[in-house]
Design a protein around this motif. Structure first.
Motif, PDB file in Angstrom:
ATOM      1  N   VAL A 199       0.655  -1.247  -0.077  1.00 22.33           N
ATOM      2  CA  VAL A 199       0.463  -0.412  -0.222  1.00 22.33           C
ATOM      3  C   VAL A 199       1.156   1.968  -0.508  1.00 22.33           C
ATOM      4  O   VAL A 199       0.693   2.451  -0.660  1.00 22.33           O
ATOM      5  CB  VAL A 199      -0.746   0.245   1.216  1.00 22.33           C
ATOM      6  CG1 VAL A 199      -2.132   1.885   1.608  1.00 22.33           C
ATOM      7  CG2 VAL A 199      -2.123  -1.443   1.236  1.00 22.33           C
ATOM      8  N   LEU A 200       2.282   0.914   0.460  1.00 20.63           N
ATOM      9  CA  LEU A 200       2.733   2.225   0.805  1.00 20.63           C
ATOM     10  C   LEU A 200       3.123   2.601  -0.307  1.00 20.63           C
ATOM     11  O   LEU A 200       3.690   3.726  -0.712  1.00 20.63           O
ATOM     12  CB  LEU A 200       3.763   2.427   1.607  1.00 20.63           C
ATOM     13  CG  LEU A 200       3.452   1.999   3.446  1.00 20.63           C
ATOM     14  CD1 LEU A 200       4.535   1.973   4.362  1.00 20.63           C
ATOM     15  CD2 LEU A 200       2.521   3.655   4.253  1.00 20.63           C
ATOM     16  N   LEU A 201       3.831   1.216  -0.655  1.00 23.75           N
ATOM     17  CA  LEU A 201       4.769   1.655  -2.479  1.00 23.75           C
ATOM     18  C   LEU A 201       3.957   2.330  -3.697  1.00 23.75           C
ATOM     19  O   LEU A 201       4.006   2.997  -4.348  1.00 23.75           O
ATOM     20  CB  LEU A 201       4.843   0.577  -2.611  1.00 23.75           C
ATOM     21  CG  LEU A 201       6.298  -0.129  -2.083  1.00 23.75           C
ATOM     22  CD1 LEU A 201       6.802  -1.513  -1.678  1.00 23.75           C
ATOM     23  CD2 LEU A 201       7.836   0.943  -2.160  1.00 23.75           C
ATOM     24  N   ARG A 202       2.167   1.741  -3.353  1.00 22.30           N
ATOM     25  CA  ARG A 202       1.470   2.832  -4.357  1.00 22.30           C
ATOM     26  C   ARG A 202       1.720   4.078  -3.904  1.00 22.30           C
ATOM     27  O   ARG A 202       1.275   4.244  -4.805  1.00 22.30           O
ATOM     28  CB  ARG A 202       0.440   1.088  -4.573  1.00 22.30           C
ATOM     29  CG  ARG A 202      -1.102   1.726  -5.691  1.00 22.30           C
ATOM     30  CD  ARG A 202       0.168   1.581  -6.772  1.00 22.30           C
ATOM     31  NE  ARG A 202      -0.829   2.371  -7.567  1.00 22.30           N
ATOM     32  CZ  ARG A 202      -0.681   2.885  -8.603  1.00 22.30           C
ATOM     33  NH1 ARG A 202       0.808   3.062  -8.951  1.00 22.30           N
ATOM     34  NH2 ARG A 202      -1.073   3.664  -9.123  1.00 22.30           N
ATOM     35  N   GLU A 203       0.634   3.859  -2.691  1.00 19.36           N
ATOM     36  CA  GLU A 203       0.052   5.376  -3.003  1.00 19.36           C
ATOM     37  C   GLU A 203       1.032   6.396  -2.529  1.00 19.36           C
ATOM     38  O   GLU A 203       0.168   7.069  -2.590  1.00 19.36           O
ATOM     39  CB  GLU A 203      -1.077   4.986  -1.162  1.00 19.36           C
ATOM     40  CG  GLU A 203      -1.939   4.448  -1.445  1.00 19.36           C
ATOM     41  CD  GLU A 203      -3.034   4.967  -2.336  1.00 19.36           C
ATOM     42  OE1 GLU A 203      -3.234   6.318  -2.091  1.00 19.36           O
ATOM     43  OE2 GLU A 203      -4.471   4.207  -2.398  1.00 19.36           O
ATOM     44  N   TYR A 204       1.800   6.145  -1.682  1.00 18.20           N
ATOM     45  CA  TYR A 204       2.922   7.196  -1.333  1.00 18.20           C
ATOM     46  C   TYR A 204       3.935   7.449  -2.778  1.00 18.20           C
ATOM     47  O   TYR A 204       4.369   8.272  -2.716  1.00 18.20           O
ATOM     48  CB  TYR A 204       3.436   7.175  -0.243  1.00 18.20           C
ATOM     49  CG  TYR A 204       2.473   7.683   0.404  1.00 18.20           C
ATOM     50  CD1 TYR A 204       1.828   8.357   1.328  1.00 18.20           C
ATOM     51  CD2 TYR A 204       2.423   6.232   1.853  1.00 18.20           C
ATOM     52  CE1 TYR A 204       1.321   8.964   2.409  1.00 18.20           C
ATOM     53  CE2 TYR A 204       1.106   6.715   2.844  1.00 18.20           C
ATOM     54  CZ  TYR A 204       0.118   7.848   3.637  1.00 18.20           C
ATOM     55  OH  TYR A 204      -0.299   8.042   3.978  1.00 18.20           O
ATOM     56  N   HIS A 205       4.379   6.636  -3.417  1.00 15.07           N
ATOM     57  CA  HIS A 205       5.054   6.464  -3.981  1.00 15.07           C
ATOM     58  C   HIS A 205       5.208   5.918  -5.745  1.00 15.07           C
ATOM     59  O   HIS A 205       5.889   6.114  -6.940  1.00 15.07           O
ATOM     60  CB  HIS A 205       6.612   5.290  -3.955  1.00 15.07           C
ATOM     61  CG  HIS A 205       6.738   5.884  -2.435  1.00 15.07           C
ATOM     62  ND1 HIS A 205       7.860   7.223  -1.954  1.00 15.07           N
ATOM     63  CD2 HIS A 205       6.450   5.166  -0.973  1.00 15.07           C
ATOM     64  CE1 HIS A 205       8.344   6.499  -0.941  1.00 15.07           C
ATOM     65  NE2 HIS A 205       7.011   6.379  -0.411  1.00 15.07           N
ATOM     66  N   GLY A 206       3.875   5.989  -6.060  1.00 14.05           N
ATOM     67  CA  GLY A 206       2.918   5.588  -7.295  1.00 14.05           C
ATOM     68  C   GLY A 206       4.129   4.471  -7.737  1.00 14.05           C
ATOM     69  O   GLY A 206       3.918   4.606  -8.807  1.00 14.05           O
ATOM     70  N   PHE A 207       4.486   3.535  -7.514  1.00 17.41           N
ATOM     71  CA  PHE A 207       5.195   2.133  -7.877  1.00 17.41           C
ATOM     72  C   PHE A 207       3.986   1.271  -8.498  1.00 17.41           C
ATOM     73  O   PHE A 207       3.266   0.904  -7.967  1.00 17.41           O
ATOM     74  CB  PHE A 207       6.177   1.343  -7.141  1.00 17.41           C
ATOM     75  CG  PHE A 207       7.223   1.956  -6.975  1.00 17.41           C
ATOM     76  CD1 PHE A 207       7.994   1.743  -7.890  1.00 17.41           C
ATOM     77  CD2 PHE A 207       7.467   2.015  -5.524  1.00 17.41           C
ATOM     78  CE1 PHE A 207       9.183   2.563  -7.611  1.00 17.41           C
ATOM     79  CE2 PHE A 207       8.426   3.233  -5.194  1.00 17.41           C
ATOM     80  CZ  PHE A 207       9.453   3.061  -5.907  1.00 17.41           C
ATOM     81  N   SER A 208       4.388   0.692  -9.950  1.00 24.20           N
ATOM     82  CA  SER A 208       3.278  -0.074 -10.384  1.00 24.20           C
ATOM     83  C   SER A 208       3.489  -1.949  -9.820  1.00 24.20           C
ATOM     84  O   SER A 208       4.489  -1.808  -8.855  1.00 24.20           O
ATOM     85  CB  SER A 208       3.425  -0.412 -12.081  1.00 24.20           C
ATOM     86  OG  SER A 208       4.442  -1.675 -12.188  1.00 24.20           O
ATOM     87  N   TYR A 209       2.235  -2.181 -10.270  1.00 25.97           N
ATOM     88  CA  TYR A 209       1.761  -3.603  -9.865  1.00 25.97           C
ATOM     89  C   TYR A 209       3.316  -4.416 -10.049  1.00 25.97           C
ATOM     90  O   TYR A 209       3.833  -5.127  -9.243  1.00 25.97           O
ATOM     91  CB  TYR A 209       1.149  -4.459 -10.351  1.00 25.97           C
ATOM     92  CG  TYR A 209      -0.502  -3.421 -10.262  1.00 25.97           C
ATOM     93  CD1 TYR A 209      -0.412  -3.575  -8.366  1.00 25.97           C
ATOM     94  CD2 TYR A 209      -1.554  -3.946 -10.176  1.00 25.97           C
ATOM     95  CE1 TYR A 209      -2.151  -2.610  -8.382  1.00 25.97           C
ATOM     96  CE2 TYR A 209      -2.864  -3.615 -10.581  1.00 25.97           C
ATOM     97  CZ  TYR A 209      -3.229  -3.163  -9.230  1.00 25.97           C
ATOM     98  OH  TYR A 209      -3.925  -2.383  -8.643  1.00 25.97           O
ATOM     99  N   LYS A 210       3.437  -4.579 -10.867  1.00 28.96           N
ATOM    100  CA  LYS A 210       4.850  -5.262 -11.869  1.00 28.96           C
ATOM    101  C   LYS A 210       6.294  -4.473 -11.071  1.00 28.96           C
ATOM    102  O   LYS A 210       7.242  -5.444 -10.608  1.00 28.96           O
ATOM    103  CB  LYS A 210       5.482  -5.084 -13.117  1.00 28.96           C
ATOM    104  CG  LYS A 210       6.064  -5.965 -13.678  1.00 28.96           C
ATOM    105  CD  LYS A 210       6.302  -5.346 -15.294  1.00 28.96           C
ATOM    106  CE  LYS A 210       7.482  -6.225 -15.934  1.00 28.96           C
ATOM    107  NZ  LYS A 210       7.926  -6.138 -16.925  1.00 28.96           N
TER     108      LYS A 210
END
Ligand SMILES: [Zn+2]
Lengths: 156, 191
Positions: free
Chosen positions: B144-155
């Motif tokens: 969640v942190l990587l997605r919500e705060y840092h915008g990384f893709s699923y891959k």
């Protein structure tokens, strides 16, 4: 009880930009006419808004200084770190045999000076520890020579 | 600065160019500190872990091989260190109360001004968000942190966590669901 829609799992993929354009368009189309999906969509965006309320921390004042000190330490501004640091790869190979030779010479000198009495004190395990510290274990052949030399001396 | 340049910088550092490392360090240190901070909400721990992250990058030096974007790789190191730290800290967290330092200020002030009330309300909100994130299991938290705060893709997150993309989707889905459930009681606001 919230109404649910089986399409709602695709909303997350839309939000996370994980859909190809065509699939994304289909989900957007569906979103326009499905109330449960609109609720779900709003809820996901509300969560992102809430999470963004946590402000960024500034870099702590001592952070850089401490970090570069660690780098210096690693890089050989400390006494022993020279042999484990970034430069080690390049220099270790050149210095290891030299260092081993110095240790051997010192060992020999001590043994000669003490006529063999104290050579036991400077035991092999001490030498091994010392060599370990300086990461010269690759040069075990030198160490073995040293052992052999001492052995010969003892025999004679 | 494009992301490709980061790989170039790291490769240049591998060939001995220290300024290339400095540049990467300056670009990413605050991001890494904040990632680690939101993992534990403890600045001391975040500082220690972030330093270790950059030491590992430094030590990687010439052994670095670009198998992903530099930032993806950097956050992978951070993620592993955070998950490791979480494993070590887990039992401690059971006994740590988030309400220990503040919270009682409102009770001490007989008639707080609207400004003070607003500040306290803001703090209360942040504290609730903080505890909701802290209540997430490690991998959900990371995803969640990587997605919500840092915008990384699923891959990218899959690479960082060493999981398949479909597990990452599930982790993020469950993580968000957890957060919504914990926070909707407090916040409403359509969660
Ligand atoms: Zn729907």
């Amino acid at each position: 009880m919230k109404k649910t829609c089986e399409q709602s799992v695709r909303l997350q993929l839309l939000k996370d930009n994980a859909l190809e354009k065509e699939a994304a368009d289909r989900v957007k189309e569906h979103l326009r006419e499905c109330e449960p999906c609109q609720d779900e969509w709003d809820s996901m965006n509300a969560l992102s808004r809430v999470l963004s309320e946590l402000d960024d921390q500034e870099v702590p004042p001592d952070f850089d200084r401490t970090f570069w000190m660690r780098v210096d330490e690693y890089n050989g501004k400390g006494l022993f770190s020279f042999f484990g640091g970034r430069s080690a790869g390049r220099w270790r190979i050149a210095f290891a045999p030299l260092l081993a030779a110095i240790i051997m010479a010192a060992g020999l000198y001590v043994s000669v000076q003490t006529m063999g009495n104290k050579v036991e004190e400077l035991s092999l395990s001490d030498q091994m520890d010392l060599l370990d510290d300086f990461d010269v274990v690759n040069n075990l052949d030198l160490l073995e020579d040293w052992v052999a030399m001492n052995q010969m001396k003892e025999d004679s | 600065m494009g992301k490709d340049t980061d790989i170039d910088l790291m490769l240049r550092f591998g060939q001995g160019d220290e300024t290339a490392f400095r540049s990467l360090y300056m670009t990413y240190r605050k991001k890494i500190i904040n990632y680690c901070y939101r993992f534990f909400f403890d600045l001391g721990t975040a500082e220690e872990l972030s330093q270790e992250v950059f030491m590992r990058v430094y030590k990687a030096g010439s052994r670095y091989r670009p198998e992903a974007e530099f930032s993806t790789w950097l956050f992978k190191i951070a993620t592993h260190l955070c998950l490791n730290e979480l494993r070590k800290k887990r039992y401690k967290n059971w006994f740590v109360s988030l309400d220990s330092e503040e919270g009682s200020v409102a009770n001490q002030l007989a008639d707080p001004s609207p400004e003070i009330l607003a500040v306290m309300e803001g703090r209360e909100r942040k504290k609730k968000i903080t505890s909701a994130i802290r209540a997430l299991p490690g991998k959900q938290r990371a995803a969640v942190l990587l997605r919500e705060y840092h915008g990384f893709s699923y891959k990218e997150i899959a690479f960082q966590l060493g999981q398949s993309e479909s597990s990452v989707k599930a982790l993020i889905f469950r993580g968000r669901d957890h957060l919504k459930q914990t926070l909707c009681g407090e916040f409403g606001e359509g969660l």
